[in-house]
Motif scaffolding. Structure first.
Motif, PDB file in Angstrom:
ATOM      1  N   HIS A  40     100.232  74.497 165.491  1.00  0.00           N
ATOM      2  CA  HIS A  40     101.371  73.676 165.092  1.00  0.00           C
ATOM      3  C   HIS A  40     100.966  72.201 165.117  1.00  0.00           C
ATOM      4  O   HIS A  40     100.079  71.787 165.868  1.00  0.00           O
ATOM      5  N   ASP A  41     101.636  71.417 164.258  1.00  0.00           N
ATOM      6  CA  ASP A  41     101.261  70.008 164.170  1.00  0.00           C
ATOM      7  C   ASP A  41     102.217  69.089 164.938  1.00  0.00           C
ATOM      8  O   ASP A  41     102.233  67.888 164.723  1.00  0.00           O
ATOM      9  N   ASN A  42     103.023  69.662 165.839  1.00  0.00           N
ATOM     10  CA  ASN A  42     103.937  68.803 166.593  1.00  0.00           C
ATOM     11  C   ASN A  42     103.223  68.196 167.802  1.00  0.00           C
ATOM     12  O   ASN A  42     102.124  68.599 168.169  1.00  0.00           O
ATOM     13  N   LEU A  43     103.879  67.267 168.416  1.00  0.00           N
ATOM     14  CA  LEU A  43     103.285  66.521 169.525  1.00  0.00           C
ATOM     15  C   LEU A  43     102.950  67.421 170.701  1.00  0.00           C
ATOM     16  O   LEU A  43     101.871  67.324 171.287  1.00  0.00           O
ATOM     17  N   ASN A  44     103.863  68.313 171.057  1.00  0.00           N
ATOM     18  CA  ASN A  44     103.639  69.174 172.227  1.00  0.00           C
ATOM     19  C   ASN A  44     102.415  70.066 172.047  1.00  0.00           C
ATOM     20  O   ASN A  44     101.623  70.268 172.981  1.00  0.00           O
ATOM     21  N   THR A  71      97.697  67.184 162.235  1.00  0.00           N
ATOM     22  CA  THR A  71      97.920  65.911 161.548  1.00  0.00           C
ATOM     23  C   THR A  71      97.348  64.751 162.370  1.00  0.00           C
ATOM     24  O   THR A  71      97.600  63.592 162.053  1.00  0.00           O
ATOM     25  N   LEU A  72      96.604  65.085 163.375  1.00  0.00           N
ATOM     26  CA  LEU A  72      96.057  64.063 164.267  1.00  0.00           C
ATOM     27  C   LEU A  72      95.149  63.083 163.524  1.00  0.00           C
ATOM     28  O   LEU A  72      94.994  61.941 163.935  1.00  0.00           O
ATOM     29  N   LEU A  73      94.560  63.543 162.404  1.00  0.00           N
ATOM     30  CA  LEU A  73      93.646  62.685 161.652  1.00  0.00           C
ATOM     31  C   LEU A  73      94.291  62.096 160.398  1.00  0.00           C
ATOM     32  O   LEU A  73      93.616  61.454 159.596  1.00  0.00           O
ATOM     33  N   PRO A  77     101.627  60.290 166.647  1.00  0.00           N
ATOM     34  CA  PRO A  77     102.523  59.478 167.473  1.00  0.00           C
ATOM     35  C   PRO A  77     101.702  58.660 168.469  1.00  0.00           C
ATOM     36  O   PRO A  77     100.682  59.148 168.977  1.00  0.00           O
ATOM     37  N   PRO A  78     102.105  57.450 168.771  1.00  0.00           N
ATOM     38  CA  PRO A  78     101.348  56.579 169.685  1.00  0.00           C
ATOM     39  C   PRO A  78     100.976  57.208 171.019  1.00  0.00           C
ATOM     40  O   PRO A  78      99.865  56.988 171.507  1.00  0.00           O
ATOM     41  N   PRO A  79     101.851  58.013 171.651  1.00  0.00           N
ATOM     42  CA  PRO A  79     101.474  58.573 172.962  1.00  0.00           C
ATOM     43  C   PRO A  79     100.225  59.460 172.879  1.00  0.00           C
ATOM     44  O   PRO A  79      99.551  59.675 173.888  1.00  0.00           O
ATOM     45  N   LEU A  80      99.942  59.952 171.715  1.00  0.00           N
ATOM     46  CA  LEU A  80      98.825  60.883 171.569  1.00  0.00           C
ATOM     47  C   LEU A  80      97.477  60.173 171.632  1.00  0.00           C
ATOM     48  O   LEU A  80      96.481  60.757 172.059  1.00  0.00           O
ATOM     49  N   LEU A  81      97.428  58.927 171.198  1.00  0.00           N
ATOM     50  CA  LEU A  81      96.163  58.205 171.171  1.00  0.00           C
ATOM     51  C   LEU A  81      95.595  58.041 172.577  1.00  0.00           C
ATOM     52  O   LEU A  81      94.397  58.232 172.803  1.00  0.00           O
ATOM     53  N   GLU A  82      96.462  57.698 173.520  1.00  0.00           N
ATOM     54  CA  GLU A  82      96.009  57.528 174.903  1.00  0.00           C
ATOM     55  C   GLU A  82      95.488  58.845 175.466  1.00  0.00           C
ATOM     56  O   GLU A  82      94.436  58.884 176.119  1.00  0.00           O
ATOM     57  N   LYS A  83      96.217  59.925 175.185  1.00  0.00           N
ATOM     58  CA  LYS A  83      95.786  61.240 175.668  1.00  0.00           C
ATOM     59  C   LYS A  83      94.466  61.658 175.013  1.00  0.00           C
ATOM     60  O   LYS A  83      93.590  62.242 175.674  1.00  0.00           O
ATOM     61  N   LEU A  84      94.315  61.342 173.768  1.00  0.00           N
ATOM     62  CA  LEU A  84      93.076  61.672 173.054  1.00  0.00           C
ATOM     63  C   LEU A  84      91.898  60.919 173.655  1.00  0.00           C
ATOM     64  O   LEU A  84      90.818  61.490 173.860  1.00  0.00           O
ATOM     65  N   GLN A  85      92.116  59.645 173.955  1.00  0.00           N
ATOM     66  CA  GLN A  85      91.062  58.837 174.573  1.00  0.00           C
ATOM     67  C   GLN A  85      90.657  59.417 175.929  1.00  0.00           C
ATOM     68  O   GLN A  85      89.456  59.556 176.228  1.00  0.00           O
ATOM     69  N   GLN A  86      91.619  59.806 176.724  1.00  0.00           N
ATOM     70  CA  GLN A  86      91.347  60.387 178.035  1.00  0.00           C
ATOM     71  C   GLN A  86      90.598  61.718 177.908  1.00  0.00           C
ATOM     72  O   GLN A  86      89.670  61.999 178.661  1.00  0.00           O
TER      73      GLN A  86
END
Length: 327
Positions: A40-44, A71-73, A77-86
């Motif tokens: 799924h392409d949702n945030l969760n 859809t990450l690429l 959503p902004p909260p995802l970028l921080e999680k991706l970096q971590q």
């Protein structure tokens, strides 16, 4: 910490490559524990996938996490970028993270972050007018599956499946089963009998015109329009195919017998295909082929000027088919 990005519009090729990566990564007995798919392409779903990627494998040596159709690429959503970096910073060497998507927007911060650490591979459908690439694709996949085909059989299969990767693999698996007890390459007759052609292609339309079958050509054209095939795409395939036939006929008329020289002149990548093309152009007149190319280019110009697509194509195809019917 291997990260892979598979992108493009050939969904079946992406799926097969993802399963190949899985078979290389996770032991079969540990699939239930060390293999996760988040489709799924949702945030969760994205957050769950990134969290799972940080977990060590259970029992096996590696874990694989597949974030499919993400859809990450392309947007995030902004909260995802921080999680991706971590996740990238902490991703263990025992995790293989795969992201698959239709396209990558390289301007996004998330894309730039991933591309700095990932291996990207593109899987694009071959346009139907690139007949030489389609022919070579059939050869390559046949070799991969383990099926030997004569050049004429390759042409028949190319015409039947066009750029449908799923259909190509399905038909080759069928042919492989049939040829299990034979060491000889399968010929045109066998392939015609076994291969299902559920898809009308512009290559079939070109063949109908070449053989002067006006009624069949019009039926094929209507089928293509019913499948929403773009008119300019149809014409592009016809131009490519008739240009190839023209060059082969020209070389034959001039007395050229070197297959490699004919292949070079006609921009045919595999010289073996020349034998088939020679057979196809044998009954054709050079004059008709020389007349056809500018005629098709005029057709292309007429379509670009906004003329009614179906009517314009029907009229020109009737003229061309009747030309070849007269010989």
């Amino acid at each position: 910490m291997p990260i892979f990005i598979y992108c493009g519009d050939d969904n079946y090729a992406i799926h097969r490559s993802a399963l190949t990566l899985r078979s290389r990564t996770v032991e079969p007995e540990w699939l239930a524990f060390n293999y996760s798919v988040y489709s799924h392409d949702n945030l969760n779903a994205a957050l769950e996938a990134l969290e799972a990627a940080l977990s060590p494998p259970l029992g096996g040596s590696l874990r694989m996490v597949w974030l499919a159709n993400t859809t990450l690429l392309s947007q995030y959503p902004p909260p995802l970028l921080e999680k991706l970096q971590q996740t990238i910073e902490k991703l263990p060497s025992t995790t293989v993270l795969l992201l698959t998507c239709a396209k990558v927007d390289r301007r996004l911060k998330s894309s730039q972050l991933l591309l700095a650490h990932a291996r990207i591979q593109e899987f694009s459908l071959i346009p139907s007018w690139r007949t030489e690439d389609l022919w070579q694709r059939v050869l390559d996949v046949a070799a991969q599956v383990g099926v030997q085909l004569t050049p004429s059989a390759v042409s028949v299969l190319t015409e039947a499946v066009s750029n449908d990767t799923r259909a190509l693999y399905a038909e080759l698996e069928k042919l492989k089963t049939y040829a299990a007890q034979s060491e000889q390459p399968l010929g045109e007759k066998v392939v015609r009998e076994l291969v299902t052609s559920n898809t009308t292609t512009s290559l079939q339309l070109a063949d109908a015109i070449r053989t002067g079958k006006t009624s069949q050509a019009l039926t094929l054209l209507n089928d293509l329009f019913n499948r929403n095939e773009p008119a300019l795409k149809i014409v592009a395939t016809l131009v490519t195919q008739f240009r190839t036939w023209l060059w082969v006929k020209l070389m034959v008329v001039e007395g050229e017998r070197d297959i490699n020289a004919i292949a070079t002149a006609a921009s045919v990548g595999n010289p073996k295909r020349v034998y088939i093309l020679q057979k196809e152009v044998r009954p054709l007149s050079l004059k008709n082929l020389q007349h056809t190319l500018p005629f098709l280019l005029e057709l292309e110009a007429a379509l670009k000027q906004g003329n009614p697509e179906l009517m314009t194509l029907q009229t020109r195809i009737i003229v061309l088919s009747q030309l070849y019917a007269k010989g």
